[in-house]
Every structure is written in C-alpha cells, then in structure tokens.
Design a protein around this motif. Structure first.
Motif, mmCIF file in Angstrom:
data_model
loop_
_atom_site.group_PDB
_atom_site.id
_atom_site.type_symbol
_atom_site.label_atom_id
_atom_site.label_comp_id
_atom_site.label_asym_id
_atom_site.label_seq_id
_atom_site.Cartn_x
_atom_site.Cartn_y
_atom_site.Cartn_z
ATOM 1 N N MET A 109 1.019 -1.526 0.168
ATOM 2 C CA MET A 109 0.273 -0.234 0.102
ATOM 3 C C MET A 109 1.030 1.877 -0.144
ATOM 4 N N GLU A 110 1.776 0.932 0.437
ATOM 5 C CA GLU A 110 2.994 2.399 0.699
ATOM 6 C C GLU A 110 3.535 2.635 -0.746
ATOM 7 N N GLU A 111 3.971 1.378 -2.164
ATOM 8 C CA GLU A 111 4.084 1.575 -2.983
ATOM 9 C C GLU A 111 3.250 2.895 -4.103
ATOM 10 N N LEU A 112 1.785 1.942 -3.710
ATOM 11 C CA LEU A 112 0.824 2.413 -4.389
ATOM 12 C C LEU A 112 0.363 4.338 -3.580
ATOM 13 N N ARG A 113 0.942 4.624 -2.376
ATOM 14 C CA ARG A 113 1.121 5.987 -1.894
ATOM 15 C C ARG A 113 2.305 7.036 -2.729
ATOM 16 N N LYS A 114 2.882 5.996 -2.603
ATOM 17 C CA LYS A 114 4.284 6.866 -3.565
ATOM 18 C C LYS A 114 3.687 7.176 -4.777
ATOM 19 N N ILE A 115 3.270 6.451 -5.721
ATOM 20 C CA ILE A 115 2.689 6.502 -7.162
ATOM 21 C C ILE A 115 1.723 7.664 -7.023
ATOM 22 N N LEU A 116 0.818 8.095 -6.365
ATOM 23 C CA LEU A 116 -0.478 8.395 -6.438
ATOM 24 C C LEU A 116 0.026 9.908 -6.097
ATOM 25 N N ALA A 117 1.718 9.854 -5.306
ATOM 26 C CA ALA A 117 1.960 11.298 -4.893
ATOM 27 C C ALA A 117 2.022 11.882 -5.907
ATOM 28 N N SER A 118 2.095 11.614 -7.348
ATOM 29 C CA SER A 118 2.459 12.455 -8.568
ATOM 30 C C SER A 118 1.372 12.359 -8.527
ATOM 31 N N GLY A 119 0.938 13.461 -9.008
ATOM 32 C CA GLY A 119 -0.041 14.086 -10.312
ATOM 33 C C GLY A 119 -0.733 13.401 -12.014
ATOM 34 N N PRO A 120 -0.091 13.595 -12.454
ATOM 35 C CA PRO A 120 0.173 12.521 -13.612
ATOM 36 C C PRO A 120 -0.193 10.775 -13.422
ATOM 37 N N SER A 121 0.440 10.602 -12.569
ATOM 38 C CA SER A 121 0.093 8.670 -11.934
ATOM 39 C C SER A 121 -1.599 8.951 -11.488
ATOM 40 N N PHE A 122 -1.403 9.410 -10.636
ATOM 41 C CA PHE A 122 -2.992 9.655 -10.131
ATOM 42 C C PHE A 122 -4.128 10.286 -11.450
ATOM 43 N N VAL A 123 -4.371 10.650 -12.479
ATOM 44 C CA VAL A 123 -4.503 10.777 -13.398
ATOM 45 C C VAL A 123 -4.444 9.521 -14.024
ATOM 46 N N GLY A 124 -3.275 9.132 -14.865
ATOM 47 C CA GLY A 124 -3.257 8.098 -15.248
ATOM 48 C C GLY A 124 -4.310 6.706 -14.689
ATOM 49 N N LEU A 125 -4.405 6.143 -13.376
ATOM 50 C CA LEU A 125 -4.530 5.228 -13.099
ATOM 51 C C LEU A 125 -5.892 5.548 -12.933
ATOM 52 N N TYR A 126 -6.191 6.626 -12.577
ATOM 53 C CA TYR A 126 -7.806 6.886 -12.573
ATOM 54 C C TYR A 126 -8.370 7.020 -13.494
ATOM 55 N N LEU A 127 -8.010 7.200 -15.216
ATOM 56 C CA LEU A 127 -8.382 7.277 -16.130
ATOM 57 C C LEU A 127 -8.281 6.112 -16.148
ATOM 58 N N LEU A 128 -7.420 5.014 -16.073
ATOM 59 C CA LEU A 128 -7.121 3.738 -16.238
ATOM 60 C C LEU A 128 -8.643 2.999 -16.218
ATOM 61 N N LEU A 129 -8.833 3.624 -14.519
ATOM 62 C CA LEU A 129 -10.009 2.223 -13.930
ATOM 63 C C LEU A 129 -11.137 2.360 -14.994
ATOM 64 N N MET A 130 -10.842 4.149 -15.190
ATOM 65 C CA MET A 130 -11.716 4.412 -15.746
ATOM 66 C C MET A 130 -13.064 4.681 -16.765
ATOM 67 N N VAL A 131 -11.876 4.267 -17.640
ATOM 68 C CA VAL A 131 -12.903 4.011 -18.989
ATOM 69 C C VAL A 131 -13.355 2.863 -19.071
ATOM 70 N N PRO A 132 -12.972 2.050 -18.186
ATOM 71 C CA PRO A 132 -13.847 0.436 -18.159
ATOM 72 C C PRO A 132 -15.303 0.598 -17.535
ATOM 73 N N THR A 133 -15.552 0.968 -16.940
ATOM 74 C CA THR A 133 -17.149 1.694 -16.734
ATOM 75 C C THR A 133 -18.138 2.481 -17.592
ATOM 76 N N TYR A 134 -17.183 2.800 -18.778
ATOM 77 C CA TYR A 134 -18.075 3.887 -19.685
ATOM 78 C C TYR A 134 -18.571 2.708 -21.143
ATOM 79 N N ILE A 135 -17.302 1.781 -21.039
ATOM 80 C CA ILE A 135 -17.310 0.033 -21.605
ATOM 81 C C ILE A 135 -18.274 -0.929 -21.770
ATOM 82 N N LEU A 136 -17.888 -1.328 -20.134
ATOM 83 C CA LEU A 136 -18.764 -2.642 -19.696
ATOM 84 C C LEU A 136 -20.444 -2.124 -20.078
ATOM 85 N N PRO A 137 -20.672 -1.195 -19.400
ATOM 86 C CA PRO A 137 -22.261 -1.065 -20.084
ATOM 87 C C PRO A 137 -22.912 -1.562 -21.449
#
Length: 130
Positions: free
Chosen positions: A1-29
């Motif tokens: 969990m600490e590794e994920l917190r380090k990754i999320l400390a970067s704004g672009p990493s947060f946006v990339g991961l968020y978009l990576l999980l958000m896009v399937p929520t538009y395709i799966l329906p």
C-alpha cells in the motif's frame, strides 16, 4: 500500500491510474454489465439450475473498477488533505449501477472529472504532517 501511495503522490500518475480504471466503466455497460434485465435473467438461470454458469462476470469487473476508483480517490485525498473527495467516485458509482439513476446522463462523468481536478489541484503533504 505504501508503494501505491508513493505513486499517487505524483499528479500525472493519479490521473493516469484514475483514467485507466474509469474508461472500462463506460465500455462495460454496452456489454451488459449494469443491465437489470441481463442480471435478473442470469440470476434466474442460476436459481433454476445447479450450475453456477449464469454469473455476470462483467458486473463484477465493473464493480472492481468502481472500487478501484474509490480506493484511488481515498488514497489521493489522504495525500492532499482532502479526504472528502472519496465521496465523488462513491456517488458516481451509485449513479452508474443503480437502475433508474444509471439512465441520467453525464452525472458520473461530472463527478469523476471533479475528483480528478480536486485530486490533482491538491499538493501532497509531507508524511510527517499526516
């Protein structure tokens, strides 16, 4: 969990991961992940047989992506001292999954965009300040 917190400390990493999980929520329906009729039919098929082949796996993938979005927002919110942003993907998930509410367009999109903007606009606080 600490590794994920380090990754999320970067704004672009947060946006990339968020978009990576958000896009399937538009395709799966479109594939029937949050279809009330499809899920009811598969549940009835499960009840009528001893086989467990009627589970809608796309629904579980959809729920996993939504749960991942909640986790990302919670972790990023704790890093930028805005823990309330976790409410945004939770409300978006409700509007995405609940029958009737899922028919209202753009509410989940607006909530996800707000979560991204608020998450990126915050400055990560030092670990000693936590």
């Amino acid at each position: 969990m600490e590794e994920l917190r380090k990754i999320l400390a970067s704004g672009p990493s947060f946006v990339g991961l968020y978009l990576l999980l958000m896009v399937p929520t538009y395709i799966l329906p479109y594939l029937g992940s949050n279809s009330l009729v499809a899920n009811a039919t598969l549940a009835a098929a499960d009840a009528a047989s001893s086989d467990v082949s009627g589970l809608n796996l796309l629904l579980f993938v959809h729920l996993a992506c939504l749960g991942g979005l909640v986790l990302l927002a919670w972790l990023r919110g704790s890093l930028v001292a805005k823990t309330w942003i976790v409410a945004l993907p939770i409300i978006a998930a409700v509007f995405d999954i609940v029958p009737g509410l899922s028919m209202i367009p753009l509410v989940p999109t607006a909530l996800h965009i707000t979560a991204i903007v608020v998450g990126v606009s915050g400055t990560p606080i030092a670990k000693s300040d936590l």
